[in-house]
Design an enzyme around this catalytic site. Structure first.
Site, mmCIF file in Angstrom:
data_model
loop_
_atom_site.group_PDB
_atom_site.id
_atom_site.type_symbol
_atom_site.label_atom_id
_atom_site.label_comp_id
_atom_site.label_asym_id
_atom_site.label_seq_id
_atom_site.Cartn_x
_atom_site.Cartn_y
_atom_site.Cartn_z
ATOM 1 N N LYS A 1 0.809 -1.223 0.000
ATOM 2 C CA LYS A 1 0.000 0.000 0.000
ATOM 3 C C LYS A 1 0.841 1.271 0.000
ATOM 4 C CE LYS A 1 -3.755 -2.460 0.087
ATOM 5 N NZ LYS A 1 -3.207 -3.817 0.144
ATOM 6 N N TYR B 1 -12.236 -14.951 3.605
ATOM 7 C CA TYR B 1 -11.256 -13.887 3.800
ATOM 8 C C TYR B 1 -10.730 -13.890 5.239
ATOM 9 C CZ TYR B 1 -9.290 -9.225 4.313
ATOM 10 O OH TYR B 1 -8.441 -8.174 4.583
ATOM 11 N N TYR C 1 -3.177 -12.297 3.053
ATOM 12 C CA TYR C 1 -2.882 -12.007 1.648
ATOM 13 C C TYR C 1 -1.702 -12.819 1.107
ATOM 14 C CZ TYR C 1 -6.016 -8.032 2.212
ATOM 15 O OH TYR C 1 -7.112 -7.244 2.458
#
Length: 397
Positions: free
Chosen positions: A116, A331, A357
């Site tokens: 990010k 998730y 992730y």
């Protein structure tokens, strides 16, 4: 560049051409057949020259693209770039001789690193250009994006407000209050919670509008994961960076693979690859949505990103490929393959993955090697998106 070799050739001597009365046997004697070794050398050199020329064009396009991005769009340097590109010899051996390289975007520097940071260089610059006082964003409870956004705001003196969505239903105090959540607080961000399944970007805009009306604040909102065309510029730029690293290391890469979630990383990568004319295959291993939905999200964002860099139409639907077979139960819930990936990378290469992730992306990489989809001798770049801060909140290792 794909080139088909021409048919076998024979070269005629001038002596044979000068005599029309020569017998068939003398004609055969006067023709010099080119050996297969000579042909291989001759056309091999031409292929190498053509391939070298094509690679040179890609590198030039990457350098030009990098300059154009920096000239056209505002950017604030928040990440430590370029990040390393490391060969993993023990992991490669364990996976049958597939040559695995890791692009270390866990080393971007901002608040322990992660992908990010690349997006936030462009997003925060846009916010500053617009005179924003508040930066607002949203994500899951253990959002890496929220943590790095909070850190960027702290660094730049901006107020940060975060909406955190409960996607897992976990009641564990450590999960809900430690890791990224603790760091959000340390960086001075304020936060509020939402139940799972809501339209979080709509929730975000509703809160931002409240701040604008009630407090007169100038609010800049960042969608989940920083995944809009501005944020995706970070991974267009990452391709430009990678292409130059491949050139410096003399690497002919077959695949780039990574974890794909909010779509911005994959959209930026596929746009960047198409922008420079590279034929490197890109594979996103999904962490949340079903395959069709994930690919559609990435494709739609890639189209908008290509338009933003003035290259509309360069990304086709077939360029976007995601495999969502490694999500597990959902998730943020580690599967057995997730845990195996974390252990393999740690034990063989000293690399830390996160269970949400990067480890699900790595699980896909491992399985593709074992199944022979990624083959011995092929060069695979795994983009490590960071996020290992959240690993401390899971007791499954």
């Amino acid at each position: 560049m794909d080139m088909n070799p021409p048919p076998t050739l024979s070269l005629c001597s001038s002596e044979s051409l000068s005599s029309s009365s020569s017998t068939a046997s003398s004609e055969e004697a006067n023709y010099k057949t080119v050996s297969s070794d000579h042909l291989s050398t001759m056309f091999g050199n031409k292929l190498k020259t053509a391939a070298g020329s094509h690679k040179s064009m890609i590198v030039q396009a990457a350098r030009k693209g990098q300059k154009e991005l920096n000239d056209k769009f505002p950017r604030i340097r928040l990440a430590q770039l370029p990040t390393p590109l490391e060969f993993c010899p023990r992991l490669s051996e364990a996976l049958g001789g597939v040559e695995i390289y890791v692009k270390r975007d866990d080393c971007t520097g901002l608040a322990t690193g992660g992908n990010k940071a690349r997006k936030l260089e462009w997003l925060m610059a846009e916010a500053m250009q617009q005179g924003a006082e508040y930066i607002m964003t949203q994500g899951a409870t253990q959002s890496n994006h929220a943590r790095q956004t909070a850190a960027a705001c702290a660094k730049l003196g901006k107020k940060c407000h975060i909406l955190l969505e409960d996607r897992t239903g976990s009641k564990d105090v450590n999960y809900n209050e430690n890791g990224n959540v603790l760091l959000d607080d340390l960086f001075g961000a304020t936060r509020e919670k939402r139940s799972g399944g809501l339209d979080m970007n709509a929730e975000l805009e509703a809160v931002a509008e409240k701040y604008r009306k009630e407090y007169g604040s100038k609010v800049y909102t960042i969608v989940g994961g920083g995944s809009n065309p501005t944020g995706a510029l970070g991974y267009v730029n990452c391709v430009y960076e990678l292409v130059q690293q491949f050139d410096e290391m003399n690497l002919d890469v077959d695949y780039i693979c990574h974890a794909t979630g909010s779509a911005g990383t994959q959209a930026g990568l596929v746009t960047g690859l198409k922008a420079v004319g590279s034929d490197i295959a890109l594979m996103g291993f999904g962490v949340r949505a079903p395959k069709e939905k994930q690919e559609e999200n990435v494709f739609n964002l890639a189209k908008r990103t290509a338009e933003k860099i003035a290259k509309p139409g360069i990304v086709e639907r077939s360029d976007v490929v995601a495999d969502c077979s490694y999500v597990g139960e959902g998730y943020g819930i580690p599967a057995e393959s997730t845990i195996e990936a974390i252990r393999m990378f740690a034990e063989l290469e000293g690399l830390l993955l996160d269970p949400v992730y990067s480890a699900k992306g790595a699980a896909g990489l491992i399985d593709y090697c074992r199944r022979g989809i990624f083959k011995k001798g092929q060069k695979i770049v795994f983009l490590h998106t960071g996020g290992n801060v959240s690993a401390h909140n899971y007791g499954c290792f």
